[in-house]
Design a protein around this motif. Structure first.
Motif, PDB file in Angstrom:
ATOM      1  N   VAL A 132       0.865  -1.057  -0.023  1.00 20.96           N
ATOM      2  CA  VAL A 132       0.039   0.101   0.090  1.00 20.96           C
ATOM      3  C   VAL A 132       0.968   1.108   0.077  1.00 20.96           C
ATOM      4  O   VAL A 132       1.775   1.336   1.004  1.00 20.96           O
ATOM      5  CB  VAL A 132      -1.023  -0.198   1.067  1.00 20.96           C
ATOM      6  CG1 VAL A 132      -1.845   1.377   1.305  1.00 20.96           C
ATOM      7  CG2 VAL A 132      -1.663  -1.350   1.395  1.00 20.96           C
ATOM      8  N   LEU A 133       0.736   2.039  -0.987  1.00 25.47           N
ATOM      9  CA  LEU A 133       1.535   2.980  -1.321  1.00 25.47           C
ATOM     10  C   LEU A 133       1.098   4.515  -0.620  1.00 25.47           C
ATOM     11  O   LEU A 133       1.753   5.272  -0.045  1.00 25.47           O
ATOM     12  CB  LEU A 133       1.870   3.454  -2.598  1.00 25.47           C
ATOM     13  CG  LEU A 133       2.601   2.239  -3.503  1.00 25.47           C
ATOM     14  CD1 LEU A 133       2.623   2.540  -4.975  1.00 25.47           C
ATOM     15  CD2 LEU A 133       4.076   2.086  -3.109  1.00 25.47           C
ATOM     16  N   GLU A 134      -0.104   5.021  -0.646  1.00 25.07           N
ATOM     17  CA  GLU A 134      -0.790   6.121  -0.527  1.00 25.07           C
ATOM     18  C   GLU A 134      -2.176   6.075  -0.013  1.00 25.07           C
ATOM     19  O   GLU A 134      -2.771   5.281  -0.794  1.00 25.07           O
ATOM     20  CB  GLU A 134      -0.505   7.092  -1.808  1.00 25.07           C
ATOM     21  CG  GLU A 134      -0.717   8.367  -1.708  1.00 25.07           C
ATOM     22  CD  GLU A 134      -0.323   9.131  -2.863  1.00 25.07           C
ATOM     23  OE1 GLU A 134       0.803   9.635  -2.799  1.00 25.07           O
ATOM     24  OE2 GLU A 134      -1.139   9.423  -3.717  1.00 25.07           O
ATOM     25  N   GLU A 135      -2.693   6.847   0.838  1.00 25.20           N
ATOM     26  CA  GLU A 135      -3.941   6.867   1.207  1.00 25.20           C
ATOM     27  C   GLU A 135      -4.460   8.179   0.456  1.00 25.20           C
ATOM     28  O   GLU A 135      -3.917   9.152   0.777  1.00 25.20           O
ATOM     29  CB  GLU A 135      -4.124   6.756   2.790  1.00 25.20           C
ATOM     30  CG  GLU A 135      -5.734   6.763   3.308  1.00 25.20           C
ATOM     31  CD  GLU A 135      -5.712   6.426   4.651  1.00 25.20           C
ATOM     32  OE1 GLU A 135      -6.677   6.133   5.155  1.00 25.20           O
ATOM     33  OE2 GLU A 135      -4.856   7.062   5.450  1.00 25.20           O
ATOM     34  N   ARG A 136      -5.591   8.051  -0.458  1.00 28.41           N
ATOM     35  CA  ARG A 136      -5.992   9.086  -1.122  1.00 28.41           C
ATOM     36  C   ARG A 136      -7.585   9.445  -0.507  1.00 28.41           C
ATOM     37  O   ARG A 136      -8.066   8.838   0.585  1.00 28.41           O
ATOM     38  CB  ARG A 136      -6.100   8.738  -2.300  1.00 28.41           C
ATOM     39  CG  ARG A 136      -4.774   8.711  -3.271  1.00 28.41           C
ATOM     40  CD  ARG A 136      -4.750   8.211  -4.603  1.00 28.41           C
ATOM     41  NE  ARG A 136      -3.398   8.364  -5.133  1.00 28.41           N
ATOM     42  CZ  ARG A 136      -3.326   7.900  -6.547  1.00 28.41           C
ATOM     43  NH1 ARG A 136      -4.063   7.170  -7.270  1.00 28.41           N
ATOM     44  NH2 ARG A 136      -1.982   7.925  -6.864  1.00 28.41           N
ATOM     45  N   VAL A 137      -8.022  10.385  -1.176  1.00 30.90           N
ATOM     46  CA  VAL A 137      -9.254  11.002  -0.487  1.00 30.90           C
ATOM     47  C   VAL A 137     -10.575   9.672  -0.384  1.00 30.90           C
ATOM     48  O   VAL A 137     -10.902   9.556   0.555  1.00 30.90           O
ATOM     49  CB  VAL A 137      -9.700  11.860  -1.234  1.00 30.90           C
ATOM     50  CG1 VAL A 137     -11.317  12.455  -0.908  1.00 30.90           C
ATOM     51  CG2 VAL A 137      -9.000  13.234  -1.296  1.00 30.90           C
ATOM     52  N   ASP A 138     -10.559   9.138  -1.593  1.00 29.00           N
ATOM     53  CA  ASP A 138     -11.597   7.997  -1.484  1.00 29.00           C
ATOM     54  C   ASP A 138     -11.227   6.985  -2.163  1.00 29.00           C
ATOM     55  O   ASP A 138     -11.716   5.870  -2.648  1.00 29.00           O
ATOM     56  CB  ASP A 138     -12.706   8.510  -2.510  1.00 29.00           C
ATOM     57  CG  ASP A 138     -12.435   8.880  -3.711  1.00 29.00           C
ATOM     58  OD1 ASP A 138     -11.040   8.738  -4.129  1.00 29.00           O
ATOM     59  OD2 ASP A 138     -12.994   9.309  -4.457  1.00 29.00           O
ATOM     60  N   SER A 139      -9.606   6.323  -2.113  1.00 30.75           N
ATOM     61  CA  SER A 139      -9.046   5.201  -2.619  1.00 30.75           C
ATOM     62  C   SER A 139      -7.688   5.010  -1.915  1.00 30.75           C
ATOM     63  O   SER A 139      -7.125   5.732  -1.258  1.00 30.75           O
ATOM     64  CB  SER A 139      -9.099   5.334  -4.218  1.00 30.75           C
ATOM     65  OG  SER A 139      -7.942   6.256  -4.532  1.00 30.75           O
ATOM     66  N   LEU A 140      -7.078   3.784  -2.048  1.00 29.12           N
ATOM     67  CA  LEU A 140      -5.685   3.613  -1.985  1.00 29.12           C
ATOM     68  C   LEU A 140      -4.937   3.177  -2.979  1.00 29.12           C
ATOM     69  O   LEU A 140      -5.405   2.837  -4.008  1.00 29.12           O
ATOM     70  CB  LEU A 140      -5.824   2.202  -0.687  1.00 29.12           C
ATOM     71  CG  LEU A 140      -6.160   2.381   0.642  1.00 29.12           C
ATOM     72  CD1 LEU A 140      -6.377   0.948   1.059  1.00 29.12           C
ATOM     73  CD2 LEU A 140      -5.607   3.382   1.339  1.00 29.12           C
ATOM     74  N   LEU A 141      -3.674   3.761  -3.129  1.00 31.37           N
ATOM     75  CA  LEU A 141      -2.691   3.630  -4.163  1.00 31.37           C
ATOM     76  C   LEU A 141      -1.965   2.321  -3.774  1.00 31.37           C
ATOM     77  O   LEU A 141      -1.445   2.255  -2.572  1.00 31.37           O
ATOM     78  CB  LEU A 141      -1.968   4.640  -4.521  1.00 31.37           C
ATOM     79  CG  LEU A 141      -0.943   4.517  -5.517  1.00 31.37           C
ATOM     80  CD1 LEU A 141      -1.517   3.992  -6.879  1.00 31.37           C
ATOM     81  CD2 LEU A 141       0.044   5.618  -5.591  1.00 31.37           C
ATOM     82  N   ILE A 142      -1.985   1.158  -4.636  1.00 27.85           N
ATOM     83  CA  ILE A 142      -1.259   0.127  -4.258  1.00 27.85           C
ATOM     84  C   ILE A 142      -0.221  -0.164  -5.434  1.00 27.85           C
ATOM     85  O   ILE A 142      -0.504   0.247  -6.612  1.00 27.85           O
ATOM     86  CB  ILE A 142      -2.112  -1.089  -3.862  1.00 27.85           C
ATOM     87  CG1 ILE A 142      -2.830  -1.731  -5.299  1.00 27.85           C
ATOM     88  CG2 ILE A 142      -3.061  -0.914  -2.806  1.00 27.85           C
ATOM     89  CD1 ILE A 142      -3.701  -3.103  -5.279  1.00 27.85           C
ATOM     90  N   GLY A 143       1.081  -0.850  -4.837  1.00 29.93           N
ATOM     91  CA  GLY A 143       1.950  -1.092  -5.916  1.00 29.93           C
ATOM     92  C   GLY A 143       2.039  -2.793  -5.953  1.00 29.93           C
ATOM     93  O   GLY A 143       1.987  -3.264  -4.919  1.00 29.93           O
ATOM     94  N   MET A 144       1.859  -3.016  -7.379  1.00 29.65           N
ATOM     95  CA  MET A 144       2.004  -4.535  -7.537  1.00 29.65           C
ATOM     96  C   MET A 144       3.102  -5.081  -8.536  1.00 29.65           C
ATOM     97  O   MET A 144       3.548  -4.160  -9.417  1.00 29.65           O
ATOM     98  CB  MET A 144       0.580  -5.046  -8.330  1.00 29.65           C
ATOM     99  CG  MET A 144      -0.587  -4.644  -7.386  1.00 29.65           C
ATOM    100  SD  MET A 144      -2.083  -5.361  -8.028  1.00 29.65           S
ATOM    101  CE  MET A 144      -1.952  -7.333  -7.959  1.00 29.65           C
ATOM    102  N   THR A 145       3.709  -6.098  -8.151  1.00 22.33           N
ATOM    103  CA  THR A 145       4.698  -6.578  -9.203  1.00 22.33           C
ATOM    104  C   THR A 145       4.062  -7.191 -10.357  1.00 22.33           C
ATOM    105  O   THR A 145       4.648  -7.266 -11.578  1.00 22.33           O
ATOM    106  CB  THR A 145       5.496  -7.744  -8.489  1.00 22.33           C
ATOM    107  OG1 THR A 145       4.716  -8.781  -8.040  1.00 22.33           O
ATOM    108  CG2 THR A 145       6.273  -7.185  -7.483  1.00 22.33           C
ATOM    109  N   ASP A 146       2.840  -7.721 -10.452  1.00 22.65           N
ATOM    110  CA  ASP A 146       1.947  -8.201 -11.377  1.00 22.65           C
ATOM    111  C   ASP A 146       0.771  -7.504 -11.495  1.00 22.65           C
ATOM    112  O   ASP A 146      -0.426  -8.001 -10.835  1.00 22.65           O
ATOM    113  CB  ASP A 146       1.813  -9.835 -11.431  1.00 22.65           C
ATOM    114  CG  ASP A 146       1.209 -10.397 -12.605  1.00 22.65           C
ATOM    115  OD1 ASP A 146       1.024  -9.489 -13.406  1.00 22.65           O
ATOM    116  OD2 ASP A 146       0.965 -11.424 -12.611  1.00 22.65           O
ATOM    117  N   PRO A 147       0.425  -6.584 -12.092  1.00 28.11           N
ATOM    118  CA  PRO A 147      -0.919  -5.592 -12.027  1.00 28.11           C
ATOM    119  C   PRO A 147      -1.780  -6.468 -12.957  1.00 28.11           C
ATOM    120  O   PRO A 147      -2.940  -6.131 -12.957  1.00 28.11           O
ATOM    121  CB  PRO A 147      -0.462  -4.289 -12.418  1.00 28.11           C
ATOM    122  CG  PRO A 147       0.773  -4.452 -13.495  1.00 28.11           C
ATOM    123  CD  PRO A 147       1.533  -5.460 -12.820  1.00 28.11           C
ATOM    124  N   THR A 148      -1.498  -7.385 -13.917  1.00 22.48           N
ATOM    125  CA  THR A 148      -2.432  -8.019 -14.803  1.00 22.48           C
ATOM    126  C   THR A 148      -3.219  -9.210 -13.842  1.00 22.48           C
ATOM    127  O   THR A 148      -3.881 -10.107 -14.506  1.00 22.48           O
ATOM    128  CB  THR A 148      -1.773  -8.860 -15.899  1.00 22.48           C
ATOM    129  OG1 THR A 148      -0.568  -9.980 -15.344  1.00 22.48           O
ATOM    130  CG2 THR A 148      -0.834  -7.780 -16.484  1.00 22.48           C
TER     131      THR A 148
END
Length: 575
Positions: free
Chosen positions: A93-109
């Protein structure tokens, strides 16, 4: 949630001309055997570069490609996802946004993983792609065991109601493996090893228990309210070290070996009675860690060459000085490691033996049976040694024997607890050694300290405080440092928020020249100090520390902390 396309990665790479069809077929066959993801398989087989693959995915999916080494990760945000799921899905989990979370994945597919993460986190997810190596390194750094330690402490406290703590349970190996006290200690050790701590302190207070770890020379603290767990921890540790569990009135010392994360850790244990129980300090020594060579110590090249020349001398006394934890033993063992050949007989007298060296005869002193430094040193001289290492010259008798050994054809290496190289020679005379003996035997002295290095991931230019400006820009110092830029660490996930990562030695080297030896022989402290400081190789600890700050390796705060030289104008006298 940002829509994630179902992409056939292999077909995409072939279409883009990054791999050919035969390479895809080979990778698919290997993937079938190994069970690993196709992208990782292609990278391991050398068919595609990781950066190339992740950049293509980011462009195709219209998502950002984020470098975790420079991204400002916050532990409280990352830990919104439990470590088990972070490792399983290779996500952070990279960042907490106003209405979502930004996540980093090694395989976004991996759309199935995204669906599971959506349910676990209970929030809308925005996706970025990250390198697997950086993700795993961040997980190792951020998911410390602090919460697990707190939870286990609470469970142990619940079991420790008045009168229900049984020593027999601790002594029964069949029962002890799952006992909360053992799980808590195991977790504490695992956390310390993960954080590269050199010491663990367990300190009972009136209303809390403190567990502190010394990391890069500075203590970091975790406070727990479960005061009753302290006695259980101490009892278990005493059993492990073979100490007297019924004796709480006097200090005790012991040691034991444990295996933590496939590492063999030698633990030196010290207990001491304090107002609210017993305080415990444990020094952790990784027996599997590689011993440093002289080149790897980080000494300036000119000092390293001079020191090497002295330790290869056939006889004489070479001293390494500094406070506890300044790396003296590491320096001496680096020298021994180089001297350790079939042609040389080496004997060490230590308290305790910190590193194991093949071919070297290592003796641990034992005051309880009167096996002292002096007694072992006398016996060692009858063993026909070429080189003797004395762990510490604590008293006049040990110093006298060591000096006489150095005058009769032996190379003697040892340590003293003194502040700098110049004062060390005079310290020998203060201990009752005849000045002519000290002058005849002493060849070289190295004083050293360990300084924390600024974390490269969060390094930034520093705005100087008023006290620092007063010191740096006052009087004659201003012409040297007026336009100098200094740096500090902002604190990030890579350095556990401290702004520092790793340590580096600073050194003050002094050789006994003819002028210095004459001054020492007459006991003239001022003449000796002058003869030392005019040597071309001489550089004070303060000057060495300041050079690291000027080159951006460390901060001014660290210079002040290590050298206590805020008002020492000699810090920048030499260029």
């Amino acid at each position: 949630m940002a829509s994630v396309q179902k992409i056939r990665l292999g077909d995409l790479l072939v279409q883009q001309g990054i791999i050919v069809e035969d390479q895809l077929m080979s990778a698919l066959a290997e993937q079938k055997n190994s069970g690993r993801k196709l992208g990782k398989t292609l990278i391991e087989m050398g068919f595609v570069d990781e950066n190339q693959l992740l950049t293509l995915l980011a462009e195709q999916l219209k998502i950002p490609f984020i470098n975790l080494e420079t991204f400002d990760l916050r532990a409280e945000v990352v830990q919104k996802l439990p470590e088990v799921q972070a490792r399983r899905f290779r996500v952070i989990v990279l960042e907490e946004r106003v209405d979502s979370l930004l996540i980093g994945m090694t395989d976004p597919t991996d759309i199935y993983a995204v669906d599971d993460l959506q349910q676990i986190l209970g929030q809308t997810l925005d996706i970025a792609v990250v390198r697997e190596s950086e993700l795993l390194a961040a997980i190792e750094t951020i998911y410390r065991r602090t919460q697990e330690i707190q939870d286990l402490a609470g469970r142990l406290d619940e079991e420790l109601t008045e009168g229900d703590f049984s020593l027999s349970q601790l002594e029964d190996d069949s029962e002890v493996a799952n006992a909360p006290v053992v799980k808590l200690l195991r977790t504490v050790f695992e956390d310390a090893v993960k954080a590269a701590a050199s010491d663990i302190h367990i300190e009972p207070d009136e209303k809390v228990v403190r567990i502190r770890q010394r990391i890069d020379g500075v203590l970091q603290e975790q406070v727990m309210n479960e005061t009753r767990i302290a006695s259980a921890l101490v009892l278990r540790l005493k059993l492990m070290a073979g100490l007297d569990i019924s004796e709480k009135r006097i200090p005790q010392d012991g040691r034991f070996n444990i295996k933590v994360q496939d590492k063999s850790i030698d633990v030196r244990l010290s207990t001491m009675p304090v107002q609210y129980g017993e305080s415990v300090v444990m020094r952790l020594l990784d027996q599997g860690s590689a011993m440093l060579s002289l080149e790897e110590l980080g000494m300036p090249e000119d000092i390293s060459n001079l020191f090497r020349e002295q330790v290869h001398s056939p006889h004489g006394l070479v001293l390494v000085t500094g406070p506890t934890g300044s790396g003296k033993t590491t320096t001496l063992y680096a020298a021994l490691n180089e001297l350790n050949t079939p042609r040389k007989k080496i004997i060490t007298v230590e308290d305790p033996v910190e590193y194991r060296l093949p071919r070297v005869n290592q003796v641990q002193i034992n005051a309880r049976i009167d096996l002292t430094f002096a007694k072992v040193l006398r016996a060692a001289l009858r063993q026909d040694p070429d080189i003797i290492l004395v762990g510490e010259m604590r008293d006049k008798e040990t110093v006298e024997i060591g000096i006489r050994a150095s005058l009769t054809g032996h190379l003697v290496l040892s340590t003293l607890h003194t502040n700098d190289a110049v004062s060390t020679a005079m310290r020998l005379i203060d201990m009752g050694i005849e000045p002519y003996l000290a002058a005849s035997s002493l060849r070289a002295i190295i004083a050293q300290r360990l300084m924390r290095k600024i974390c490269e991931n969060c390094k930034k230019e520093q705005d100087l405080a008023s006290l620092q400006k007063d010191w740096l820009f006052g009087s004659h110092l201003s012409k040297n440092l007026k336009d100098q830029v200094f740096y500090t660490g902002n604190g990030c996930h890579n350095c556990n928020g401290t702004g520092y990562k790793g340590r580096l030695g600073i050194y003050e080297y002094l050789e006994l020249t003819e002028e210095a030896a004459r001054a020492l022989q007459t006991g003239d402290n001022d003449a000796f100090k002058l003869a030392a400081q005019i040597q071309p190789s001489y550089c004070s600890l303060s000057e060495s520390a300041m050079k690291l700050a000027i080159t951006g390796v460390t901060s001014l705060e660290e210079v002040f902390r290590v050298t206590e030289a805020v008002n020492d104008s000699s810090v920048v006298e030499h260029d």
